[in-house]
Structure formats: structure tokens, C-alpha cells
Write a protein that holds these residues in place. Structure first.
Motif, short mmCIF file in Angstrom:
data_model
loop_
_atom_site.label_atom_id
_atom_site.label_comp_id
_atom_site.label_asym_id
_atom_site.label_seq_id
_atom_site.Cartn_x
_atom_site.Cartn_y
_atom_site.Cartn_z
N ARG A 284 -1.67 -15.89 -3.89
CA ARG A 284 -1.54 -14.82 -2.89
C ARG A 284 -2.85 -14.58 -2.13
NH1 ARG A 284 3.39 -12.44 -3.26
NH2 ARG A 284 4.53 -12.74 -5.21
N ARG A 285 -3.96 -14.80 -2.79
CA ARG A 285 -5.24 -14.57 -2.12
C ARG A 285 -5.41 -15.49 -0.92
NH1 ARG A 285 -10.05 -13.71 -6.00
NH2 ARG A 285 -9.10 -11.65 -5.98
N ASN A 286 -4.98 -16.74 -1.07
CA ASN A 286 -5.09 -17.71 0.01
C ASN A 286 -3.77 -17.97 0.72
OD1 ASN A 286 -7.96 -18.42 -0.42
ND2 ASN A 286 -7.22 -19.20 -2.39
N ASN A 287 -2.75 -17.22 0.35
CA ASN A 287 -1.42 -17.31 0.97
C ASN A 287 -0.90 -18.75 1.01
OD1 ASN A 287 0.95 -16.46 2.27
ND2 ASN A 287 0.06 -16.86 4.29
N LYS A 288 -0.84 -19.34 -0.17
CA LYS A 288 -0.30 -20.70 -0.22
C LYS A 288 0.38 -20.94 -1.57
CE LYS A 288 -4.62 -22.92 -1.75
NZ LYS A 288 -5.64 -23.93 -1.43
N ILE A 289 1.24 -21.93 -1.59
CA ILE A 289 1.95 -22.33 -2.81
C ILE A 289 1.25 -23.56 -3.38
CG2 ILE A 289 4.12 -23.17 -3.76
CD1 ILE A 289 5.54 -21.64 -1.48
N ILE A 290 0.81 -23.45 -4.63
CA ILE A 290 0.12 -24.57 -5.28
C ILE A 290 1.15 -25.35 -6.10
CG2 ILE A 290 -1.70 -25.24 -6.89
CD1 ILE A 290 -3.09 -22.62 -6.27
N ASN A 308 -0.50 -30.77 1.20
CA ASN A 308 0.02 -29.97 2.32
C ASN A 308 0.75 -28.73 1.78
OD1 ASN A 308 0.74 -29.27 4.96
ND2 ASN A 308 2.65 -30.44 4.86
N PRO A 309 -0.02 -27.79 1.19
CA PRO A 309 0.62 -26.63 0.55
C PRO A 309 1.28 -25.70 1.57
CG PRO A 309 -1.76 -26.33 0.61
CD PRO A 309 -1.49 -27.72 1.10
N PRO A 310 2.50 -25.27 1.30
CA PRO A 310 3.18 -24.35 2.23
C PRO A 310 2.69 -22.92 2.06
CG PRO A 310 4.61 -24.89 0.40
CD PRO A 310 3.36 -25.68 0.20
N PRO A 311 2.88 -22.06 3.08
CA PRO A 311 2.57 -20.64 2.92
C PRO A 311 3.60 -19.99 2.00
CG PRO A 311 3.63 -21.03 5.03
CD PRO A 311 3.39 -22.38 4.43
N ILE A 312 3.27 -18.83 1.47
CA ILE A 312 4.16 -18.16 0.51
C ILE A 312 5.49 -17.78 1.16
CG2 ILE A 312 4.42 -16.05 -0.87
CD1 ILE A 312 1.46 -16.36 -1.63
N ASP A 313 5.48 -17.47 2.45
CA ASP A 313 6.73 -17.13 3.15
C ASP A 313 7.75 -18.25 3.08
OD1 ASP A 313 5.90 -14.65 3.81
OD2 ASP A 313 5.33 -15.13 5.88
N TYR A 314 7.28 -19.47 2.86
CA TYR A 314 8.18 -20.63 2.79
C TYR A 314 9.20 -20.47 1.67
CZ TYR A 314 9.68 -25.44 1.90
OH TYR A 314 10.43 -26.56 1.68
N ILE A 315 8.75 -19.96 0.51
CA ILE A 315 9.68 -19.78 -0.60
C ILE A 315 10.44 -18.46 -0.48
CG2 ILE A 315 7.97 -18.75 -2.16
CD1 ILE A 315 10.98 -21.00 -3.08
N MET A 316 9.81 -17.47 0.16
CA MET A 316 10.45 -16.16 0.28
C MET A 316 11.73 -16.24 1.12
SD MET A 316 8.81 -14.35 -1.70
CE MET A 316 7.23 -14.33 -2.56
N THR A 341 10.43 -28.06 6.07
CA THR A 341 9.20 -28.73 6.50
C THR A 341 8.38 -29.24 5.32
OG1 THR A 341 9.11 -27.23 8.40
CG2 THR A 341 7.10 -28.47 7.88
N TYR A 342 8.28 -28.42 4.26
CA TYR A 342 7.44 -28.78 3.13
C TYR A 342 8.24 -29.29 1.93
CZ TYR A 342 4.11 -25.93 5.78
OH TYR A 342 3.29 -25.42 6.76
N ALA A 343 9.53 -29.50 2.12
CA ALA A 343 10.39 -29.88 1.00
C ALA A 343 10.22 -31.34 0.62
CB ALA A 343 11.85 -29.59 1.35
N TYR A 344 10.45 -31.62 -0.65
CA TYR A 344 10.48 -33.01 -1.10
C TYR A 344 11.92 -33.51 -0.99
CZ TYR A 344 10.70 -37.04 -4.19
OH TYR A 344 10.93 -38.28 -4.69
N VAL A 345 12.10 -34.65 -0.36
CA VAL A 345 13.43 -35.25 -0.20
C VAL A 345 13.52 -36.44 -1.14
CG1 VAL A 345 15.07 -36.32 1.37
CG2 VAL A 345 13.54 -34.51 2.20
N GLY A 346 14.40 -36.32 -2.14
CA GLY A 346 14.52 -37.36 -3.15
C GLY A 346 15.57 -38.41 -2.80
N ASP A 347 15.92 -39.19 -3.79
CA ASP A 347 16.94 -40.24 -3.64
C ASP A 347 18.28 -39.68 -4.15
OD1 ASP A 347 18.52 -42.46 -3.61
OD2 ASP A 347 17.40 -43.58 -5.13
N TYR A 348 19.24 -39.55 -3.25
CA TYR A 348 20.53 -38.95 -3.60
C TYR A 348 21.68 -39.95 -3.54
CZ TYR A 348 17.72 -34.81 -2.61
OH TYR A 348 16.73 -33.86 -2.61
N ASP A 349 21.39 -41.24 -3.54
CA ASP A 349 22.45 -42.25 -3.39
C ASP A 349 23.51 -42.13 -4.49
OD1 ASP A 349 21.30 -43.20 -1.13
OD2 ASP A 349 20.40 -44.98 -2.03
N GLU A 350 23.06 -41.94 -5.73
CA GLU A 350 24.01 -41.85 -6.85
C GLU A 350 24.92 -40.64 -6.69
OE1 GLU A 350 22.10 -42.02 -10.62
OE2 GLU A 350 21.04 -43.89 -10.18
#
Length: 577
Positions: A284-290, A308-316, A341-350
């Protein structure tokens, strides 16, 4: 059985072309054989009964039985077999279908399926003179075509395996159902030929009873299966929970905190069956998600996320109460517009190939809570069984989240970040939220006594207007230092609002709190900023527990009333209720 859902429309073209061609051929043969469209009112009750059986749903697991066969047999028996394919076509096409993609194509597929199924069955059985054999041929041909079009062509369209055990079991039930109705229909046909009208009607009236018996059997079978699945699920939960607790006890003894958290993420994957798990902490001090730890990602993928850490509002954005399950949040794909924007996109073929419940756009967030405040969260994705989470799955994730908090609290590296989530960035004092959190805990713990001091600066707006906000901010910082300097180790200081502060004086009577307040007030009056000459004063109100209230809101209200009385009396005063 027909199991058609939304799919790539191009895969409909080949089976639809075949069924249209067969339908045209059947109609041509019927016309050549002398069939005419002379509609007779006598068959209206038969049509009504067919439509009733077509609408009556009997489902075994996710597979719908062809109940309309019970309505097809009487139409064949009472001399209108050539009408049957057309009745089946229009009944199927115009009945209500589940909404979704390719609705028209699904309706057309189902209608043509029944037209071909009953048209070909009528053709092969029409010239058989023995009623029992004729209806047996009708039943066997209809069932065979139903299997080919409802299952084999379905597999072609959906790219799915056909010969699973459940399908074969249901096909067996359906085959027996078809044959039994055919034999029973042979009896009805024979009675009809002999002119035994009353007996024929009695046999006909037993058809709905037969359908009802099949429905009861299937319902009982479904309930038994669900009960068995529930027992198996309870055993699975017990085993997974045991495994989780055993692994957690080992992890918490690991002095390497990063390794411990990565192991926790691996527990989520192994014990709860998720392909991806990321543990995140809110700075919260640096307004980012670690991004703290993970399982299922490559080192390169995780390093890219961390860089590329997202701001806290990203999860809110996803913490919407309408999606809350227990204390977690499950957002189905398409239910809410989410910034990825900051999401991880995995492998969803299965998941896509198996047409799983869990969709690539589904989101499950499990907050890591410290008291009433969210300090981090677990995000999981791509369950290996393809199912969306049930309540007990989420509860087990929350158990792991609680243990992750313990690991984080023991970590020197992350302790400052946790503290930052509780403190005001500008002053270093506790936040408004943490002030109330401590207050509630003190009251719940039945603390013998304590007092609160509410502090409000006098004429602070004039300082901002006269000297500017930079000087105003410096004044706020200096006041915070004064408060911290005059508190004992066990006392709590908080920034209540913009120019409002609060103090919890532990084990303090009103007289004790008054002495603390006087020291703070005296030093605030001595504050200066550089060479600027200004007069800074404050008004204070004091209330004590349990004498002035037994809830946090009551205590704050009493202290506020004392504060406002001090303001009204001329400011720069300390009042107690």
C-alpha cells in the motif's frame, strides 16, 4: 439421445447436408409409395400425445432420453406412420431450446435428426405384416439411427469421445425402453385389429404410466449417483484437508520464506488440483501488487509478471459483493468487464477440448486477510478437473490463505509491507480502518479500561489557504511526530481523517488521558514551519471504556461530542464527557 450445444457453426454443415439429403429421399419414397397429405382429425389426439412425450424431459446425468418414442408408437399403430416424421420435425423445431450460440442450427439439427430417425424406421417397418415384428424393426432402426445421429455425429461436431461408460449405460436403458414399448405396441395393434376398442384404449392409457415409471427409475438412479458422488467428495475433501495440513506443518518450519511460499503455491496445485497459482501481496505504501510466489508458471513467465507490478486498484476491480463466496470472489467469464492488462494468460487447450465448466475468463480470488484488512490474495486458474469451485473448495483455499499470512508475518522481508498496509503514508500513524480494528478487538477482549482522544486541528483550512498545501502537509507531519512522541509504547495513534487524529490510551482513566492530551496540545502550539510564524492549535474530546460506551461507535460518538463542545467553547480546549 441428442446432446447438441453451441459449437463452431462450420461443423454443422456436413451432418446437416447428409440429413437434408436423406430427408428429401425419404419424402420422395413416401410420395412414390402413395403417401398424400390428407390430414385427418382423428390423429389430432395422437399428435397431442406425441408433443406431450416430446416435451417431457427425462435426463440421466447430462443425457436426455428420447421420451417421444412413447408418442411415436401409437401414431404407427393407428395408421398414420407417414405423418410421423413430419410431426416429429415440427414438434422438435418449435419446442423451446436452451439459449446459446447456434440456436437455429441446433433446432434444425434436432428436427432433421427426428425426421430421418422416424422416416427411415417407418420405411423399413412398413411392409412387415406381423405387428410385433414390425414394431420391433421400427424400434431397432429408430434406436440405431438415434445413436448414429445423436452420438456419432455429435462426436464429429463437438470433437468428443462417444463411447464413454455413462453413454453406453444410458443407451442400454433407452434400448430396453424402445423394445418394451414396441412389444407393448404390438399388443395394442393386435387388439385394435380385432376391434377391441375398450381394451385398446386401456393399453394406450398405460403408455403415460410407462413413461412415468422410466422417469421414476431414472430419478432414483440420479439421486443414488449424486449420493455416491457426495460421499466420494466428502472423502476426497477429508483426504485433501489432511494432506494440506500435513504439508503446511512442514512448510512453516522452513526458514526460507520464499521457498516456503512457493511450496504453499505448490500445495494449492497438488492438493486442490489447480494448474496455476500465484500468491500476491499488497504494498500500500507504494501502491502496487507484489507477486510473491507461484506454481505452474515458468521462471521466465513469473519474472515477467514481477517486473510489471499492477496498481492495487487492479485487484480492487473484481472485489464485487455480488460475486462473493465465503470471503472469496468468483467471477464467471463475461459476468463483469475486467481489465486484463496485468493478467497471466495460461494454456487452456485441455479445458477447451473437454468443454469444461471452468472457462478461460473465469476468475477466482482468495483474499489474505489480517484482521479485517486485505493484505494480499491468492489467484488460481485452470482446475485440472475442469470444474468451477464449490463452497468447500473455496474454504480450503481460505485455510491455505490464513497459513500464508502466518508465513508472511514471520518474514522480515515482508513485515514492513504488512505494517505499511496498516499505516497512513503521510504520517506513519495507523489508518482510520486500523484504529477501528484495534478498538473493536479491545472491546471484544473485555479490556478492563482504556480511553480514546479525538483530536481536530483548529482553523487548518486557513493555514492551507494562507501558506499553501505544502506547508499544510508539513504541519500534519509535525503533529504526527508530536503524537508519536507523547504516546507510551502500548498506546495507539491514528490519522482519523484529513486534519483529524485519534489516540487510544491503554489502561488509562480519563485523568490519565487528560494528561496525555495536555502534553500533545502544548507541543502542537509550539509547532513552526521554517521562518513562518503561525499559530497552530487543536481541540480534543475524551471518552473512556467502559463508562462512556461498550461499543466502538458509542465511544467515538461520545468523544466527538466532547470535541465539538470544546470547539463551541472557543477552540484550543480539551473536554471530556
Amino acid at each position: 439421445m441428442i446432446r447438441i450445444c453451441g459449437v463452431d457453426c462450420m461443423r454443422y454443415l456436413f451432418p446437416l447436408f447428409i440429413m437434408v439429403a436423406v430427408s428429401v429421399l425419404i419424402t420422395t419414397i413416401f410420395i412414390i409409395q402413395g403417401f398424400t397429405f390428407n390430414f385427418q382429425l382423428e390423429i389430432v389426439p395422437l399428435i397431442a400425445f406425441y408433443v406431450f412425450t416430446d416435451l417431457f424431459r427425462i435426463k440421466k446425468s447430462k443425457i436426455k432420453l428420447v421420451t417421444n418414442f412413447a408418442g411415436a408408437v401409437p401414431i404407427v399403430v393407428f395408421g398414420a406412420p407417414y405423418f410421423l416424421p413430419f410431426i416429429a420435425f415440427f414438434s422438435s423445431f418449435f419446442k423451446k431450446h436452451s439459449e446459446g450460440p447456434d440456436l437455429i442450427k441446433r433446432k434444425l439439427y434436432g428436427a432433421l435428426h427426428y425426421f430421418v430417425m422416424y422416416g427411415v424406421a417407418v420405411y423399413f417397418s412398413d411392409n412387415v405384416r406381423n405387428p410385433y415384428i414390425a414394431l420391433l424393426v421400427f424400434a431397432i432402426v429408430a434406436k440405431a439411427l438415434n445413436f448414429i445421429m445423436g452420438d456419432l455425429l455429435y462426436a464429429y461436431i463437438r470433437k468428443k469421445q462417444v463411447f464413454d461408460s455413462e453413454l453406453l449405460k444410458v443407451s442400454g436403458i433407452e434400448f430396453i425402453y424402445f423394445v418394451f414399448l414396441a412389444i407393448y405396441g404390438g399388443l395394442m395393434w393386435r387388439l385394435y385389429e380385432l376391434g377391441l376398442a375398450f381394451e385398446t384404449i386401456l393399453v394406450f392409457l398405460l403408455y403415460p404410466v410407462i413413461v412415468g415409471i422410466v422417469w421414476v427409475y431414472v430419478q432414483f438412479s440420479n439421486i443414488s449417483k449424486e449420493r455416491k458422488k457426495s460421499i466420494e467428495r466428502i472423502e476426497s475433501i477429508r483426504e485433501r484437508l489432511k494432506k494440506i495440513l500435513e504439508m503446511i506443518s512442514i512448510v512453516r518450519s522452513n526458514p526460507d520464506f520464499e521457498e516456503a511460499l512457493n511450496t504453499m503455491a505448490q500445495i494449492v496445485n497438488d492438493a486442490l488440483g489447480y494448474k496455476y497459482c500465484i500468491i500476491n501481496l499488497l504494498d500500500r505504501r507504494n501502491n502496487k501488487i507484489i507477486r510473491v510466489a507461484q506454481s505452474g508458471l515458468t521462471k521466465e513467465e513469473f519474472d515477467k509478471l514481477k517486473s510489471n507490478p499492477p496498481p492495487i486498484d487492479y485487484i480492487m476491480q473484481v472485489l464485487d459483493d455480488q460475486f462473493k463466496v465465503s470471503r472469496s470472489y468468483f467471477i464467471p467469464e463475461g459476468a463483469k468487464e475486467i481489465d486484463t492488462t496485468y493478467a497471466y494468460v495460461g494454456d487452456y487447450d485441455e479445458l477447451l477440448k473437454s468443454e469444461a465448466e471452468w472457462k478461460p475468463g473465469d476468475v477466482l480470488i482468495v483474499p489474505i486477510m489480517r484482521n479485517e484488512e486485505m493484505v494480499g490474495y491468492i489467484s488460481v486458474d485452470a482446475p485440472k478437473d475442469g470444474k468451477r469451485p464449490q463452497f468447500e473448495d473455496i474454504e480450503m483455499l481460505e485455510i491455505i490463505a490464513d497459513q500464508i499470512l502466518r508465513v508472511i508475518e514471520d518474514s522480515t522481508r515482508f513485515r514492513e509491507i504488512l505494517m505499511a498496509s496498516k499505516t497512513d503514508l503521510a504520517t506513519g500513524l495507523y489508518t482510520h480502518t486500523e484504529f477501528y480494528s484495534v478498538l473493536e478487538k479491545l472491546i471484544k477482549s473485555k479490556e478492563k479500561r482504556f480511553s480514546i482522544i479525538m483530536i481536530d486541528l483548529d482553523n487548518f483550512k486557513e493555514i492551507n489557504d494562507t501558506y499553501g498545501h505544502v506547508v499544510g502537509d508539513q504541519v500534519i507531519e509535525k503533529i504526527a511526530r508530536v503524537i508519536r512522541k507523547n504516546l507510551r509504547k502500548k498506546d495507539i495513534g491514528a490519522r482519523y481523517g484529513g486534519d483529524e487524529f485519534a489516540v487510544i490510551a491503554m489502561d488509562a482513566s480519563k485523568a490519565d488521558a487528560m494528561n496525555i492530551a495536555k502534553r500533545i496540545s502544548k507541543e502542537i502550539r509550539e509547532i513552526s514551519v521554517g521562518q513562518i510564524k503561525m499559530r497552530v492549535t487543536c481541540s480534543m474530546g475524551i471518552a473512556s471504556y467502559p463508562f462512556d460506551g461498550e461499543s466502538a461507535s458509542d465511544l467515538v460518538e461520545k468523544a466527538d461530542r466532547a470535541l465539538y463542545a470544546a470547539k463551541k467553547a472557543g477552540k484550543n480546549k480539551i473536554y471530556a464527557i
